[in-house]
Structure formats: structure tokens, C-alpha cells
Scaffold this motif. Structure first.
Motif, short mmCIF file in Angstrom:
data_model
loop_
_atom_site.label_atom_id
_atom_site.label_comp_id
_atom_site.label_asym_id
_atom_site.label_seq_id
_atom_site.Cartn_x
_atom_site.Cartn_y
_atom_site.Cartn_z
N VAL A 186 41.68 52.43 35.09
CA VAL A 186 40.35 52.99 35.32
C VAL A 186 39.33 51.89 35.08
O VAL A 186 39.37 51.20 34.05
CB VAL A 186 40.08 54.17 34.36
N PRO A 187 38.44 51.64 36.06
CA PRO A 187 37.49 50.52 35.91
C PRO A 187 36.68 50.62 34.63
O PRO A 187 36.03 51.63 34.37
CB PRO A 187 36.60 50.66 37.16
N ALA A 188 36.75 49.57 33.83
CA ALA A 188 35.96 49.51 32.60
C ALA A 188 35.01 48.33 32.62
O ALA A 188 34.10 48.24 31.80
CB ALA A 188 36.89 49.41 31.39
N ASP A 189 35.24 47.39 33.56
CA ASP A 189 34.39 46.22 33.64
C ASP A 189 33.06 46.57 34.31
O ASP A 189 32.86 47.68 34.82
CB ASP A 189 35.09 45.12 34.45
N SER A 190 32.17 45.60 34.30
CA SER A 190 30.92 45.77 35.03
C SER A 190 31.22 45.84 36.52
O SER A 190 32.24 45.33 37.00
CB SER A 190 29.98 44.60 34.73
N LEU A 191 30.31 46.46 37.27
CA LEU A 191 30.54 46.60 38.70
C LEU A 191 30.65 45.25 39.41
O LEU A 191 31.53 45.07 40.26
CB LEU A 191 29.42 47.45 39.32
N ARG A 250 33.90 44.10 41.52
CA ARG A 250 33.78 43.63 42.91
C ARG A 250 34.50 42.30 43.09
O ARG A 250 35.27 42.12 44.03
CB ARG A 250 32.30 43.48 43.27
N ASP A 251 34.25 41.34 42.18
CA ASP A 251 34.86 40.02 42.29
C ASP A 251 36.39 40.11 42.19
O ASP A 251 37.12 39.41 42.90
CB ASP A 251 34.32 39.09 41.21
N HIS A 265 30.58 48.66 46.04
CA HIS A 265 29.27 48.29 46.58
C HIS A 265 28.32 49.49 46.58
O HIS A 265 27.13 49.37 46.27
CB HIS A 265 29.42 47.74 48.00
N SER A 266 28.83 50.68 46.94
CA SER A 266 27.98 51.87 46.94
C SER A 266 27.51 52.20 45.53
O SER A 266 26.35 52.58 45.31
CB SER A 266 28.73 53.05 47.55
#
Length: 557
Positions: free
Chosen positions: A61-66, A70-71, A133-134
Motif C-alpha cells: 500500500v503506497p506510503a511514500d509521497s506521491l 511516481r518516480d 498523477h491524478s
């Protein structure tokens, strides 16, 4: 009057697709060991660990900054491009057949796709990149000018697993990006005419997204709240355009058209509220009610002035031209960002397609060598037999005026002469040029037909608006356009090959002219006495030469 847009800025975000745990490390390493060596696998350990880490981060589950997410997605996509070119993943027994990519539908979580195809993995990663991106666009502070500007850039593109859904999401992101531009335009105090054009384009994007949501395969695929949101936004920004355009008409004292436009906006809001599903945000409903009140207020003012002063006949809304629109956003190109041509991962491995090409080339060379060796052996055997059967070798027979061509060469010459010789070859070349011209004309005609179809589609889309629900012309004709481009490339290569052939024919025209002589032997140079400087009887020397040749033939056999 104040714009209701400040209370309508609720927007939709796309969430990432979910997957299941997958081990790429072990299958890739085993493939390297089996097809290359254990040493090569050890040398590529860092790259294998990187792929393993990327896949592990995708699963969490994404926990990093957006921006960090993205990177990471971009880096993983480029790594997958390197993997795709070097590791064949498929059910074939000689390929990596133990890897199963599994991804769940974002909007219907119970549905999933399972494939032994890296294209599914790449498509899912691109979808998640669009989703990030959204989210980046909607996370910005759109109460400030710079935040609205960045948000309009951050939500300008997305990609999905199907052409239809990708097209719908692209329209939705463009609508929300254009909406950010509209908010900025209102904040800057732009003229009502400019605001109307930008607002109308927002509505058009939402209408296109709504049209895609209402046809297969997206029908019933999305939550009713999505449908309600998009439908109400489409009506809201159409009515907003009517409201702004009506203000400009009022300044020009074009009261009759102002009344018609305001009524059209009120009607659109009323119809949307009656037909839309439940589930829309209260913030959006409040914005619609506020805009409806402003439209009715301006309508009452315009009707009162028309009844007392202008006495103009109010036209039907259907007789009015479409509201002008102006697009301020466009999809963001990702080619440079996702370019994997400079990716160094697994650089020491020969790409799978190159390895296959090299293998095919090696097989072709072996076949040529084998065929030529067999031909040489057969020719040698035949020469031994012929020399043994002849009373005199060919060189001696030529001195006696019995010059003949070898049978194989004689048959080839006869075949060329039957086809017309050099003149027949010229006719064939002319036919090639004629066919090339016809193909070029067909290519141009096909391109014109595709362009005509695209123009007509655009005209109908402009004329019928949301009633024109057919997918975009560029989507329907993409395969045809790709095939047309390939045909154009093949035609160019064929033309270059024809040019080389014609140049070769011209260079050897003088030599080829002997093919017009019948019999061909009459054009060949003959041996005549004396063929050498003789200081003795020629017949004695010829006889000695004959005996020497016959002796050598006997020794060879």
C-alpha cells in the motif's frame, strides 16, 4: 455576480490497481544461469535485486509521497522494458513459464486478470502512474493561482487497461484540468466571454466522459456516484457557460439571445437533477442550486427589460449556434519520461529478439555452406565422370571448332532467351515501375479516405454533441493507420531495391546484349590456332596435351 465555482471544486481521483505477491527474482536468475552462465547471474545480481525491490514496492500500500511513488513507477516501467527485451515470459516450454501476473480491476475489485504476459504488468504500471498523477493534481492547494496551474498539469493524462476506459479517464482528467483553469480564470477577473469559452470546454470534456461511461464496456462498471458526479458536472459547466455568455450578451444589449441562453442553462440543470443517480457530493449539489438561483435572477431581469424596453422575439434554444469553447489543456506526453532506451539494467545480456535473430542467421549461414559444399561435391563428381567419358577435354575440342556451353549454363541461357532476353527484362522493369506508381496512388487515396473519415467524425461530434456516442475516429482507425504506415515503409524499401536492380542492369547492359544472339555460341570468343608460341608441329603438341589431360583424369578417378 459571484461564480458558484468556488463551491463546485470537488473532483474525482483515480486509485491504483491492486496486485498479488510475485517473485520475479528466482525465475529470471534461473533463466540467466540456464541460457548464459552462473558467472553471468552473479554479475547481474544487483539488477536482479533492483527488480525484486521494485516489485515488492508495487505490491505494498503506497506510503511514500506521491512524487516518490511516481518516480518508482516510472523506474519500474523502464526496468520492465529491459526485462521484456531479454527474458521471454510466456507459457512456452522454452520460455519463463512460471511467472503469472495478477491484477485486480480498480473499479470492480472482485474482477481480476491473470496472464503469463509482461504486457499486462506494463499496462497496470502505466495505469497506476496515471492514477498517481491524478492524485497529485487533486492534492495541490487550488485556492491559490499556482496551485490551480500545477493541478491542471498534474491531471492531464492517464492510461488504462482497455481503450474505452483509458479514453474515458483521459476525458475526465482533461475536464478536471480545464476546470482548474476555469477557477484560475475567474480568480483573475477575466471577461465573461473568456470565462464562458473555458467553462464550455470543461462541460464538453465531462460530456465526452459521460458518453463513454454510458456505453459498453463501461456501462454498469462504475459506482453510481461516479455517474452522478460526471453527469452533474457536465450540466453545471454547460449552465455556467450559458450564465457567463448571457452576461456578455447583456452588455451588448442582445437581450433576446440572453433570455434563450439562460433558459437553456436552467433547463440543463433541472434535467440533470431529475435524471442523475444519487451519490453526488453535497458540495456539488449546493453549487448547482446556487448557479440555478443566479440564472433565474438574471433571467428575470432580462425578461423584465425585454418586456418594457426591447420587445424582441426570443428565439428557440435549438436554433442558436453552439456555445463557443476554448481548450486550455492537453494530454501530457510521456515518451521522454518512460524512454527505456538508455536503461542499463541487464545490459550485458543479448536481448531475446537479437539472440533469436543471431540463431536464425547462424542457421542460414550453415544451410548456405552445406548447400554449396554439396553442390561443389556434386559438380566435382560430375566433372570426373564427364572427363572420363570424353575422348578429348573441352579445351582440345574448342581447337577443333566444337565449342559448346555446359548443359546447366545452356539451360539458363535458353530460359532467359525464351522470356525475351534483355528486352524482356526491360519490360519487367517497366512493369515494376507501373506497379510502384499504382501502389503509391492507392496509398495516397487511402490516406485521404482516413483523413476524410476523421473530418466527418469531428463535424458530427461538433454537430450532435453528446448524442454522437461513437468512439473517437483516431481510436477506431488506429490499426488501419498503423498498417498504412507499415505499407508505406515496405513500399519505400521496395522502391530502393528496384532502383538498385535497375542500376545493375544498366551497368551490365553491354555484356547482357549477347543474350540476343542465337545461338549464343556465336557470340562467345573462340580458341584459334596458334593458342601458344610453338616451335614444333602443332598437331604433335596438341596430341601430347590430350594424352597428359587424359592421364590426369585417370589418376584423379
Amino acid at each position: 455576480m459571484a461564480s458558484p465555482s468556488s463551491s463546485a471544486n470537488v473532483m474525482l481521483a483515480i486509485f491504483e490497481k491492486k496486485t498479488v505477491s510475485l517473485d520475479l527474482y528466482r525465475p529470471l536468475r534461473n533463466y540467466i544461469v540456464f541460457n548464459y552462465s552462473e558467472r553471468e547471474a552473479q554479475n547481474l545480481e544487483d539488477d536482479l535485486q533492483t527488480i525484486k525491490q521494485y516489485r515488492s514496492e508495487i505490491e505494498r500500500v503506497p506510503a511514500d509521497s506521491l512524487p516518490a511513488r511516481r518516480d518508482m513507477l516510472q523506474n519500474y516501467y523502464k526496468a520492465l522494458c529491459a526485462v521484456e527485451s531479454r527474458f521471454p515470459i510466456s507459457p512456452d516450454k522454452d520460455h519463463i513459464n512460471s511467472v503469472y501476473f495478477t491484477w485486480y480491476d480498480t473499479f470492480k475489485i472482485k474482477q481480476k486478470a491473470v496472464q503469463q504476459n509482461i504486457h499486462l504488468e506494463k499496462a497496470a504500471v502505466l495505469f497506476n502512474l496515471g492514477a498517481v498523477h491524478s492524485q497529485m493534481g487533486l492534492s495541490l492547494d487550488r485556492s491559490a493561482v499556482e496551485g490551480r496551474r500545477q493541478a491542471s498539469m498534474g491531471t492531464s493524462t492517464t492510461v488504462d487497461m482497455s481503450v474505452e476506459c483509458a479514453g474515458m479517464l483521459e476525458r475526465l482528467m482533461l475536464a478536471q484540468a480545464q476546470e482548474c483553469v476555469f477557477e484560475n480564470t475567474i480568480a483573475k477577473g477575466s471577461t465573461p466571454g473568456v470565462c464562458a469559452k473555458i467553462s464550455r470546454q470543461v462541460g464538453i470534456y465531462y460530456e465526452e466522459a459521460l458518453a463513454a461511461l454510458n456505453v459498453a464496456p463501461l456501462t454498469y462498471h462504475f459506482d453510481k456516484g461516479w455517474l452522478a458526479h460526471v453527469q452533474l458536472k457536465a450540466a453545471l459547466f454547460y449552465a455556467e457557460a450559458c450564465y457567463r455568455y448571457g452576461m456578455e450578451l447583456h452588455e451588448k444589449e442582445e437581450i433576446a439571445e440572453e433570455i434563450a441562453r439562460l433558459k437553456s442553462g436552467i433547463s440543463a440543470l433541472s434535467e440533470a437533477k431529475k435524471t442523475s443517480s444519487k451519490g453526488a457530493a453535497q458540495q456539488l449539489l449546493d453549487a448547482i442550486n446556487k448557479l440555478d438561483a443566479n440564472l433565474n435572477q438574471n433571467l428575470a431581469r432580462a425578461v423584465k427589460e425585454n418586456d418594457r424596453v426591447y420587445l424582441m422575439r426570443v428565439p428557440q434554444a435549438s436554433s442558436l449556434p453552439p456555445l463557443p469553447a476554448f481548450a486550455m489543456v492537453k494530454p501530457m506526453p510521456m515518451n521522454d519520461v518512460l524512454d527505456a532506451s538508455k536503461e542499463k539494467m541487464f545490459a550485458s545480456l543479448v536481448p531475446d529478439n537479437s539472440a533469436k535473430a543471431l540463431s536464425r542467421y547462424t542457421e542460414m549461414v550453415d544451410d548456405v555452406i552445406r548447400a554449396q559444399a554439396e553442390r561443389l561435391q556434386q559438380g566435382s563428381e560430375l566433372a570426373r565422370v564427364k572427363l572420363k567419358e570424353m575422348d578429348l577435354p573441352d579445351s582440345i575440342l574448342a581447337l577443333e571448332g566444337n565449342l559448346t556451353l555446359p548443359m546447366a549454363l545452356k539451360e539458363d541461357v535458353d530460359a532467359v532467351q525464351i522470356c525475351g532476353g534483355p528486352a524482356g527484362l526491360e519490360a519487367e522493369l517497366q512493369q515494376l515501375n507501373d506497379l510502384k506508381r499504382v501502389n503509391q496512388e492507392l496509398l495516397i487515396q487511402t490516406e485521404e479516405l482516413l483523413q476524410k473519415e476523421a473530418t466527418e467524425d469531428a463535424q458530427f461530434r461538433s454537430q450532435f454533441g453528446t448524442r454522437w456516442t461513437r468512439p473517437q475516429s483516431s481510436t477506431l482507425t488506429k490499426n488501419l493507420q498503423d498498417r498504412l504506415n507499415r505499407f508505406a515503409g515496405n513500399l519505400k524499401q521496395a522502391a530502393e531495391s528496384d532502383t538498385r536492380i535497375e542500376r545493375s542492369v544498366r551497368d551490365h547492359a553491354a555484356l547482357m546484349s549477347i543474350l540476343d544472339r542465337r545461338p549464343i555460341e556465336s557470340a562467345l570468343p573462340t580458341l584459334a590456332r596458334p593458342i601458344m608460341s610453338l616451335d614444333a608441329n602443332e598437331d604433335a603438341i596438341a596430341g601430347a596435351l590430350k594424352q597428359s589431360l587424359v592421364r590426369r583424369v585417370n589418376e584423379a578417378t
